[in-house]
Write a protein that holds these residues in place. Structure first.
Motif, PDB file in Angstrom:
ATOM      1  N   ALA A   1       0.829  -1.206   0.000  1.00  0.00           N
ATOM      2  CA  ALA A   1       0.000   0.000   0.000  1.00  0.00           C
ATOM      3  C   ALA A   1       0.863   1.255   0.000  1.00  0.00           C
ATOM      4  O   ALA A   1       0.551   2.229  -0.690  1.00  0.00           O
ATOM      5  CB  ALA A   1      -0.921  -0.010   1.219  1.00  0.00           C
ATOM      6  N   ALA A   2       1.967   1.240   0.755  1.00  0.00           N
ATOM      7  CA  ALA A   2       2.847   2.407   0.798  1.00  0.00           C
ATOM      8  C   ALA A   2       3.500   2.644  -0.555  1.00  0.00           C
ATOM      9  O   ALA A   2       3.595   3.792  -1.022  1.00  0.00           O
ATOM     10  CB  ALA A   2       3.904   2.220   1.878  1.00  0.00           C
ATOM     11  N   VAL A   3       3.948   1.571  -1.206  1.00  0.00           N
ATOM     12  CA  VAL A   3       4.575   1.715  -2.526  1.00  0.00           C
ATOM     13  C   VAL A   3       3.553   2.220  -3.549  1.00  0.00           C
ATOM     14  O   VAL A   3       3.848   3.116  -4.343  1.00  0.00           O
ATOM     15  CB  VAL A   3       5.207   0.373  -2.975  1.00  0.00           C
ATOM     16  N   GLN A   4       2.338   1.661  -3.511  1.00  0.00           N
ATOM     17  CA  GLN A   4       1.308   2.112  -4.452  1.00  0.00           C
ATOM     18  C   GLN A   4       0.941   3.571  -4.206  1.00  0.00           C
ATOM     19  O   GLN A   4       0.784   4.347  -5.149  1.00  0.00           O
ATOM     20  CB  GLN A   4       0.064   1.238  -4.332  1.00  0.00           C
ATOM     21  N   ALA A   5       0.825   3.959  -2.958  1.00  0.00           N
ATOM     22  CA  ALA A   5       0.499   5.348  -2.649  1.00  0.00           C
ATOM     23  C   ALA A   5       1.624   6.276  -3.082  1.00  0.00           C
ATOM     24  O   ALA A   5       1.377   7.367  -3.605  1.00  0.00           O
ATOM     25  CB  ALA A   5       0.224   5.507  -1.151  1.00  0.00           C
ATOM     26  N   ALA A   6       2.856   5.830  -2.870  1.00  0.00           N
ATOM     27  CA  ALA A   6       3.993   6.667  -3.254  1.00  0.00           C
ATOM     28  C   ALA A   6       4.065   6.825  -4.766  1.00  0.00           C
ATOM     29  O   ALA A   6       4.329   7.925  -5.263  1.00  0.00           O
ATOM     30  CB  ALA A   6       5.287   6.070  -2.717  1.00  0.00           C
ATOM     31  N   THR A   7       3.831   5.749  -5.506  1.00  0.00           N
ATOM     32  CA  THR A   7       3.897   5.867  -6.969  1.00  0.00           C
ATOM     33  C   THR A   7       2.759   6.726  -7.501  1.00  0.00           C
ATOM     34  O   THR A   7       2.953   7.512  -8.423  1.00  0.00           O
ATOM     35  CB  THR A   7       3.856   4.477  -7.632  1.00  0.00           C
ATOM     36  N   LYS A   8       1.580   6.585  -6.934  1.00  0.00           N
ATOM     37  CA  LYS A   8       0.456   7.405  -7.388  1.00  0.00           C
ATOM     38  C   LYS A   8       0.667   8.873  -7.026  1.00  0.00           C
ATOM     39  O   LYS A   8       0.430   9.759  -7.830  1.00  0.00           O
ATOM     40  CB  LYS A   8      -0.853   6.912  -6.780  1.00  0.00           C
ATOM     41  N   SER A   9       1.104   9.126  -5.825  1.00  0.00           N
ATOM     42  CA  SER A   9       1.272  10.518  -5.405  1.00  0.00           C
ATOM     43  C   SER A   9       2.483  11.157  -6.060  1.00  0.00           C
ATOM     44  O   SER A   9       2.505  12.355  -6.262  1.00  0.00           O
ATOM     45  CB  SER A   9       1.374  10.611  -3.885  1.00  0.00           C
ATOM     46  N   GLN A  10       3.495  10.342  -6.369  1.00  0.00           N
ATOM     47  CA  GLN A  10       4.678  10.914  -7.025  1.00  0.00           C
ATOM     48  C   GLN A  10       4.295  11.424  -8.413  1.00  0.00           C
ATOM     49  O   GLN A  10       4.706  12.497  -8.811  1.00  0.00           O
ATOM     50  CB  GLN A  10       5.780   9.865  -7.142  1.00  0.00           C
ATOM     51  N   GLY A  11       3.491  10.660  -9.122  1.00  0.00           N
ATOM     52  CA  GLY A  11       3.033  11.110 -10.439  1.00  0.00           C
ATOM     53  C   GLY A  11       2.170  12.352 -10.324  1.00  0.00           C
ATOM     54  O   GLY A  11       2.293  13.288 -11.110  1.00  0.00           O
ATOM     55  N   ALA A  12       1.304  12.386  -9.327  1.00  0.00           N
ATOM     56  CA  ALA A  12       0.448  13.556  -9.128  1.00  0.00           C
ATOM     57  C   ALA A  12       1.276  14.758  -8.715  1.00  0.00           C
ATOM     58  O   ALA A  12       1.033  15.886  -9.166  1.00  0.00           O
ATOM     59  CB  ALA A  12      -0.616  13.254  -8.077  1.00  0.00           C
ATOM     60  N   LEU A  13       2.264  14.538  -7.844  1.00  0.00           N
ATOM     61  CA  LEU A  13       3.117  15.630  -7.394  1.00  0.00           C
ATOM     62  C   LEU A  13       3.966  16.168  -8.539  1.00  0.00           C
ATOM     63  O   LEU A  13       4.098  17.388  -8.695  1.00  0.00           O
ATOM     64  CB  LEU A  13       4.014  15.155  -6.239  1.00  0.00           C
ATOM     65  N   ALA A  14       4.514  15.267  -9.364  1.00  0.00           N
ATOM     66  CA  ALA A  14       5.321  15.715 -10.493  1.00  0.00           C
ATOM     67  C   ALA A  14       4.466  16.503 -11.482  1.00  0.00           C
ATOM     68  O   ALA A  14       4.884  17.543 -11.999  1.00  0.00           O
ATOM     69  CB  ALA A  14       5.974  14.524 -11.185  1.00  0.00           C
ATOM     70  N   GLY A  15       3.256  16.009 -11.760  1.00  0.00           N
ATOM     71  CA  GLY A  15       2.363  16.734 -12.661  1.00  0.00           C
ATOM     72  C   GLY A  15       1.988  18.089 -12.101  1.00  0.00           C
ATOM     73  O   GLY A  15       1.895  19.078 -12.833  1.00  0.00           O
ATOM     74  N   ARG A  16       1.783  18.167 -10.797  1.00  0.00           N
ATOM     75  CA  ARG A  16       1.426  19.441 -10.160  1.00  0.00           C
ATOM     76  C   ARG A  16       2.599  20.416 -10.229  1.00  0.00           C
ATOM     77  O   ARG A  16       2.400  21.600 -10.487  1.00  0.00           O
ATOM     78  CB  ARG A  16       1.039  19.173  -8.708  1.00  0.00           C
ATOM     79  N   LEU A  17       3.810  19.912  -9.980  1.00  0.00           N
ATOM     80  CA  LEU A  17       4.982  20.786 -10.038  1.00  0.00           C
ATOM     81  C   LEU A  17       5.265  21.251 -11.461  1.00  0.00           C
ATOM     82  O   LEU A  17       5.730  22.363 -11.671  1.00  0.00           O
ATOM     83  CB  LEU A  17       6.207  20.080  -9.465  1.00  0.00           C
ATOM     84  N   ARG A  18       4.981  20.397 -12.441  1.00  0.00           N
ATOM     85  CA  ARG A  18       5.197  20.804 -13.823  1.00  0.00           C
ATOM     86  C   ARG A  18       4.253  21.930 -14.230  1.00  0.00           C
ATOM     87  O   ARG A  18       4.533  22.716 -15.109  1.00  0.00           O
ATOM     88  CB  ARG A  18       4.994  19.609 -14.764  1.00  0.00           C
ATOM     89  N   SER A  19       3.099  22.008 -13.598  1.00  0.00           N
ATOM     90  CA  SER A  19       2.143  23.041 -13.968  1.00  0.00           C
ATOM     91  C   SER A  19       2.579  24.424 -13.486  1.00  0.00           C
ATOM     92  O   SER A  19       2.070  25.426 -13.939  1.00  0.00           O
ATOM     93  CB  SER A  19       0.759  22.706 -13.412  1.00  0.00           C
ATOM     94  N   PHE A  20       3.507  24.474 -12.512  1.00  0.00           N
ATOM     95  CA  PHE A  20       4.019  25.755 -12.035  1.00  0.00           C
ATOM     96  C   PHE A  20       5.212  26.182 -12.889  1.00  0.00           C
ATOM     97  O   PHE A  20       6.030  25.375 -13.291  1.00  0.00           O
ATOM     98  CB  PHE A  20       4.507  25.650 -10.577  1.00  0.00           C
ATOM     99  N   SER A  21       5.307  27.443 -13.110  1.00  0.00           N
ATOM    100  CA  SER A  21       6.505  27.963 -13.759  1.00  0.00           C
ATOM    101  C   SER A  21       7.502  28.315 -12.666  1.00  0.00           C
ATOM    102  O   SER A  21       7.175  28.345 -11.481  1.00  0.00           O
ATOM    103  CB  SER A  21       6.173  29.196 -14.604  1.00  0.00           C
ATOM    104  N   MET A  22       8.725  28.595 -13.038  1.00  0.00           N
ATOM    105  CA  MET A  22       9.746  28.960 -12.055  1.00  0.00           C
ATOM    106  C   MET A  22       9.363  30.236 -11.330  1.00  0.00           C
ATOM    107  O   MET A  22       9.638  30.410 -10.155  1.00  0.00           O
ATOM    108  CB  MET A  22      11.112  29.132 -12.739  1.00  0.00           C
TER     109      MET A  22
END
Length: 128
Positions: free
Chosen positions: A97-118
């Motif tokens: 469950a921890a690995v699945q949550a980390a992989t799902k949230s990592q993708g969501a976090l990366a997508g969220r960070l990509r939406s921000f500009s510097m």
């Protein structure tokens, strides 16, 4: 010792009463007889619990002492094995469950960070 004998006899009475209560509770004066029996067990004058314990319970326990000890050892071993097995299964489920949550949230976090500009990231104040 007196109270130990009482509680052992009373617990055996309650265990058997659980099953027999459904079958014989329709007898007249059943509850009154049951209450009189419990008072007889408890009374220091009649010493009913001591009498029943010394006459029936203690001889039975003495005869079956080796079997009881064997069952206790087996139950302890089975209990330990079950706890280890369920512990391993629980840890495996938690890790999955921890690995699945980390992989799902990592993708969501990366997508969220990509939406921000510097510029957007620099405008977020640093909090201590």
């Amino acid at each position: 010792v007196r109270w130990m004998m009482y509680w052992i006899v009373f617990s055996l009475f309650l265990a058997t009463e659980t099953f027999t209560d459904l079958l014989i509770s329709w007898f007249p004066f059943y509850y009154e007889i049951k209450m009189a029996f419990v008072i007889w067990l408890l009374s220091p004058y009649t010493r009913g619990a001591s009498l029943l314990y010394r006459k029936f319970v203690h001889p039975t326990l003495s005869r079956k002492e080796k079997e009881i000890d064997t069952y206790i050892v087996q139950a302890r071993e089975r209990g330990y094995e079950a706890m280890v097995r369920f512990g391993k299964r629980g840890l495996n489920l938690a890790a999955t469950a921890a690995v699945q949550a980390a992989t799902k949230s990592q993708g969501a976090l990366a997508g969220r960070l990509r939406s921000f500009s510097m510029q957007d990231l620099r405008s977020i104040p640093d909090e201590p």
